[in-house]
Write an enzyme that holds these catalytic residues in place. Structure first.
Site, short mmCIF file in Angstrom:
data_model
loop_
_atom_site.label_atom_id
_atom_site.label_comp_id
_atom_site.label_asym_id
_atom_site.label_seq_id
_atom_site.Cartn_x
_atom_site.Cartn_y
_atom_site.Cartn_z
NE ARG A 1 8.88 3.11 3.19
CZ ARG A 1 8.09 3.74 2.32
NH1 ARG A 1 7.45 4.84 2.68
NH2 ARG A 1 7.90 3.25 1.11
CG HIS B 62 2.54 4.98 5.25
ND1 HIS B 62 3.53 4.06 5.47
CD2 HIS B 62 2.87 5.57 4.06
CE1 HIS B 62 4.41 4.09 4.48
NE2 HIS B 62 4.02 5.00 3.61
#
Ligand code: GLV
Length: 312
Positions: free
Chosen positions: A240, A288
């Site tokens: 993350r 992502h």
């Protein structure tokens, strides 16, 4: 007729209500029909703000709007259509006492392994340099690769970290993994806990972050950590964005302490226009996508778990 009525009541009483709610790159419209096909006899609907509560038993979600949990108060189970549950835990409305089930692998581990292979091989075999040379019309073989000079360290040895570590180990890179507890994986040296963290870093040149985001792992990729890596180190972040202190990474790249970075996740997504990562010569970035939730695999897993839940 009586039997029919009774069976209707029984059926209705037992119908499991499922709501589907998601944002980002999972469009609930695309997931509804396949989920219905996988769970015949279930009442499944897309959750929409402003509608009356569906009185749902189960929510199947990815980054859902906070209002979902304010309106659906009878949930017995929450399925997360991804591996990381950090976005759910950020919602103040998330109920305390409802179990959360996340995807386990569901086709994501192999994607992460591919991502890591691509990024590592591109820098270690100097394919990035060969691309530049082609554009310059240069025929210039570079020295061959010495894999022993590229020790890989994987942070986080869950299902996905283990797959990444084993894949790179099968390509004969020296691979170690760091996790809370010692892991026994063929071809992968194991380092565990805070006591072995610095030792793990100091033998690592390619650091691959696969950790979940928790209060303990937030900002784990900071100046202090990254400076402990072997010289000319390379960083991959597939966890993350909040694992990384972006300014620390930029300073270490600019000073030449780090060779490069492959980043798939960012502290703000989408990465804002004008952010230094967009055009940094030592940064390779993706939006992502290192492991996308695959519809067929995810639905099969969710449906099997819902049936297991119903069987008790
Ligand atoms: C993706 O980021 C996931 O958590 O599945």
């Amino acid at each position: 007729c009586a039997i029919f009525v009774l069976s209707c009541i029984f059926y209705d009483h037992n119908t499991v209500n499922i709501v589907l709610a998601s944002s980002d790159n999972i469009n609930p419209e695309d997931w509804l029909a396949p989920l219905e096909a996988a769970l015949p006899g279930h009442q499944i609907r897309i959750w929409q703000a402003g509608q009356a509560s569906a009185n749902a038993d189960i929510a199947v979600v990815w980054n859902p709007p906070p209002a979902l949990f304010e309106h659906e108060r009878a949930l017995r189970l929450i399925f997360n259509l991804g591996a990381g549950v950090d976005a759910l835990f950020r919602l103040p409305s998330l109920p305390d006492n409802v179990p959360i089930v996340r995807l386990e692998d569901a086709g994501m581990a192999v994607q992460m392994a591919e991502y890591a292979v691509h990024a590592l091989v591109r820098t270690a075999r100097q394919f990035d340099v060969y691309e530049d040379q082609q554009r310059q019309g240069l025929w210039r073989p570079l020295p061959s690769l010495d894999r022993t000079a590229w020790p890989v360290g994987v942070l986080g040895m869950g299902v996905m970290g283990a797959r990444v570590a084993q894949t790179l180990s099968m390509l004969d890179y020296p691979v170690a993994g760091w996790a809370r507890n010692t892991k026994n994986l063929a071809g992968v040296s194991s380092y565990a806990g805070a006591a072995q963290f610095n030792e793990f870093l100091s033998r690592t040149r390619v650091l691959i972050n696969m950790l979940p985001l928790t209060d303990e792992t937030r900002h784990i990729l900071c100046k202090d950590t990254l400076q402990r890596l072997l010289p000319d180190a390379y960083v991959m972040n597939m966890g993350r964005g909040a694992h990384l202190v972006e300014d620390d990474l930029l300073a270490l790249l600019d000073s030449g302490r780090l060779r490069g970075a492959s980043l798939d996740v960012f502290s703000g997504e989408p990465l804002p226009k004008g952010h230094p990562f967009w055009n940094h010569p030592r940064v390779t970035m993706t939006p992502h996508i290192s492991a996308m939730s695959l519809r067929r695999e995810s639905i099969a897993q969710v449906a099997a778990k819902i049936r297991g839940f119903e069987r008790g």
